[in-house]
Design a protein around this motif. Structure first.
Motif, mmCIF file in Angstrom:
data_model
loop_
_atom_site.group_PDB
_atom_site.id
_atom_site.type_symbol
_atom_site.label_atom_id
_atom_site.label_comp_id
_atom_site.label_asym_id
_atom_site.label_seq_id
_atom_site.Cartn_x
_atom_site.Cartn_y
_atom_site.Cartn_z
ATOM 1 N N VAL A 74 0.863 -1.176 0.000
ATOM 2 C CA VAL A 74 0.000 0.000 0.000
ATOM 3 C C VAL A 74 0.902 1.229 0.000
ATOM 4 N N LEU A 75 0.539 2.223 -0.801
ATOM 5 C CA LEU A 75 1.309 3.470 -0.804
ATOM 6 C C LEU A 75 1.305 4.069 0.598
ATOM 7 N N SER A 76 2.412 4.704 0.979
ATOM 8 C CA SER A 76 2.557 5.245 2.330
ATOM 9 C C SER A 76 1.429 6.211 2.692
ATOM 10 N N SER A 77 0.905 6.925 1.718
ATOM 11 C CA SER A 77 -0.171 7.892 1.963
ATOM 12 C C SER A 77 -1.478 7.237 2.407
ATOM 13 N N HIS A 78 -1.605 5.914 2.224
ATOM 14 C CA HIS A 78 -2.864 5.227 2.527
ATOM 15 C C HIS A 78 -2.698 4.062 3.513
ATOM 16 N N ARG A 79 -1.565 3.965 4.176
ATOM 17 C CA ARG A 79 -1.294 2.798 5.027
ATOM 18 C C ARG A 79 -2.154 2.716 6.274
ATOM 19 N N LYS A 80 -2.703 3.779 6.732
ATOM 20 C CA LYS A 80 -3.544 3.720 7.940
ATOM 21 C C LYS A 80 -5.033 3.805 7.604
ATOM 22 N N ASP A 81 -5.371 3.572 6.333
ATOM 23 C CA ASP A 81 -6.754 3.718 5.876
ATOM 24 C C ASP A 81 -7.501 2.385 5.735
ATOM 25 N N GLY A 82 -6.898 1.268 6.144
ATOM 26 C CA GLY A 82 -7.549 -0.028 6.021
ATOM 27 C C GLY A 82 -7.438 -0.666 4.653
ATOM 28 N N VAL A 83 -6.598 -0.096 3.790
ATOM 29 C CA VAL A 83 -6.452 -0.619 2.425
ATOM 30 C C VAL A 83 -5.861 -2.026 2.443
ATOM 31 N N GLY A 84 -4.859 -2.250 3.275
ATOM 32 C CA GLY A 84 -4.232 -3.571 3.345
ATOM 33 C C GLY A 84 -5.229 -4.646 3.731
ATOM 34 N N LYS A 85 -6.051 -4.357 4.716
ATOM 35 C CA LYS A 85 -7.073 -5.320 5.146
ATOM 36 C C LYS A 85 -8.044 -5.602 4.006
ATOM 37 N N HIS A 127 8.142 -6.998 9.894
ATOM 38 C CA HIS A 127 7.474 -5.823 10.466
ATOM 39 C C HIS A 127 5.970 -5.864 10.239
ATOM 40 N N ALA A 128 5.491 -6.695 9.287
ATOM 41 C CA ALA A 128 4.060 -6.804 9.001
ATOM 42 C C ALA A 128 3.433 -8.056 9.613
ATOM 43 N N GLU A 129 4.203 -8.831 10.354
ATOM 44 C CA GLU A 129 3.697 -10.085 10.916
ATOM 45 C C GLU A 129 2.466 -9.855 11.795
ATOM 46 N N GLY A 130 2.473 -8.831 12.613
ATOM 47 C CA GLY A 130 1.329 -8.533 13.478
ATOM 48 C C GLY A 130 0.066 -8.216 12.690
ATOM 49 N N PHE A 131 0.219 -7.506 11.584
ATOM 50 C CA PHE A 131 -0.916 -7.183 10.712
ATOM 51 C C PHE A 131 -1.584 -8.469 10.239
ATOM 52 N N TYR A 132 -0.782 -9.427 9.760
ATOM 53 C CA TYR A 132 -1.344 -10.671 9.243
ATOM 54 C C TYR A 132 -1.911 -11.534 10.374
ATOM 55 N N LYS A 133 -1.277 -11.534 11.538
ATOM 56 C CA LYS A 133 -1.824 -12.284 12.680
ATOM 57 C C LYS A 133 -3.206 -11.763 13.038
ATOM 58 N N HIS A 134 -3.379 -10.459 12.993
ATOM 59 C CA HIS A 134 -4.680 -9.843 13.284
ATOM 60 C C HIS A 134 -5.748 -10.320 12.294
ATOM 61 N N LEU A 135 -5.334 -10.701 11.090
ATOM 62 C CA LEU A 135 -6.263 -11.200 10.070
ATOM 63 C C LEU A 135 -6.442 -12.717 10.119
ATOM 64 N N GLY A 136 -5.836 -13.372 11.133
ATOM 65 C CA GLY A 136 -6.028 -14.806 11.310
ATOM 66 C C GLY A 136 -4.929 -15.695 10.773
ATOM 67 N N TYR A 137 -3.813 -15.113 10.360
ATOM 68 C CA TYR A 137 -2.685 -15.909 9.870
ATOM 69 C C TYR A 137 -1.829 -16.382 11.038
ATOM 70 N N GLU A 138 -1.224 -17.549 10.855
ATOM 71 C CA GLU A 138 -0.363 -18.137 11.876
ATOM 72 C C GLU A 138 1.048 -18.287 11.300
ATOM 73 N N THR A 139 2.037 -17.901 12.072
ATOM 74 C CA THR A 139 3.434 -18.031 11.649
ATOM 75 C C THR A 139 3.841 -19.495 11.729
ATOM 76 N N VAL A 140 4.425 -20.015 10.635
ATOM 77 C CA VAL A 140 4.793 -21.433 10.583
ATOM 78 C C VAL A 140 6.262 -21.650 10.225
ATOM 79 N N SER A 141 7.071 -20.584 10.297
ATOM 80 C CA SER A 141 8.490 -20.748 9.967
ATOM 81 C C SER A 141 9.330 -19.883 10.890
ATOM 82 N N ASP A 142 10.602 -20.169 10.871
ATOM 83 C CA ASP A 142 11.569 -19.273 11.491
ATOM 84 C C ASP A 142 11.780 -18.111 10.537
ATOM 85 N N GLU A 143 12.450 -17.108 11.012
ATOM 86 C CA GLU A 143 12.764 -15.943 10.181
ATOM 87 C C GLU A 143 13.771 -16.330 9.096
ATOM 88 N N PHE A 144 13.591 -15.773 7.890
ATOM 89 C CA PHE A 144 14.520 -15.985 6.785
ATOM 90 C C PHE A 144 14.616 -14.701 5.978
#
Length: 140
Positions: free
Chosen positions: A73-84, A109-126
């Motif tokens: 999402v363009l920086s100008s719209h990142r807090k507008d719910g566009v990603g969701k 840095h976006a892991e929390g955003f996806y967790k909020h949408l119901g995603y689960e982390t299944v790997s180590d960092e790479f």
């Protein structure tokens, strides 16, 4: 805000514009890594604010998963719910194609955003394109 599945070359070019702005110009991803061979067969999703493209992502089916990629999402719209809204559209596309799970590689840095949408982390960092990522999945 309007979220669409790209059906024309102009709409696909709008998705590329957002991706290049965010990933190449802002984050320094090499252009040759950003646009790849999968773009020809992927489903592209574009978010518009009026007629201006402000968000994008792509969807592919890989190994039985719906693979969510290049969400930005363009920086100008990142807090507008566009990603969701983009992610909800990806889920819609996945359901239409009969896919039971979604999978994505998230910048850490976006892991929390996806967790909020119901995603689960299944790997180590790479590293991907020199940036830390984790793989995440969501059952539909």
């Amino acid at each position: 805000m309007k979220i669409i599945t790209a059906r024309t070359q102009q709409q696909q070019d709008d998705a590329y514009f957002v991706r290049k702005t965010v990933f190449v110009e802002e984050q320094g991803v090499p252009a040759e890594l950003e646009i790849d061979q999968h773009d020809k067969t992927a489903v592209h999703i574009v978010a518009y604010d009026n007629e201006r493209p402000v968000g994008a992502g792509r969807f592919r089916i890989v190994d039985g998963y719906g693979k969510v990629e290049r969400v930005c999402v363009l920086s100008s719209h990142r807090k507008d719910g566009v990603g969701k809204q983009l992610m909800l559209k990806m889920q819609e596309v996945a359901k239409e194609q009969g896919v039971p799970k979604l999978k994505l590689n998230a910048q850490t840095h976006a892991e929390g955003f996806y967790k909020h949408l119901g995603y689960e982390t299944v790997s180590d960092e790479f590293l991907d394109a020199g940036m830390p990522h984790v793989t995440m999945i969501k059952e539909l």
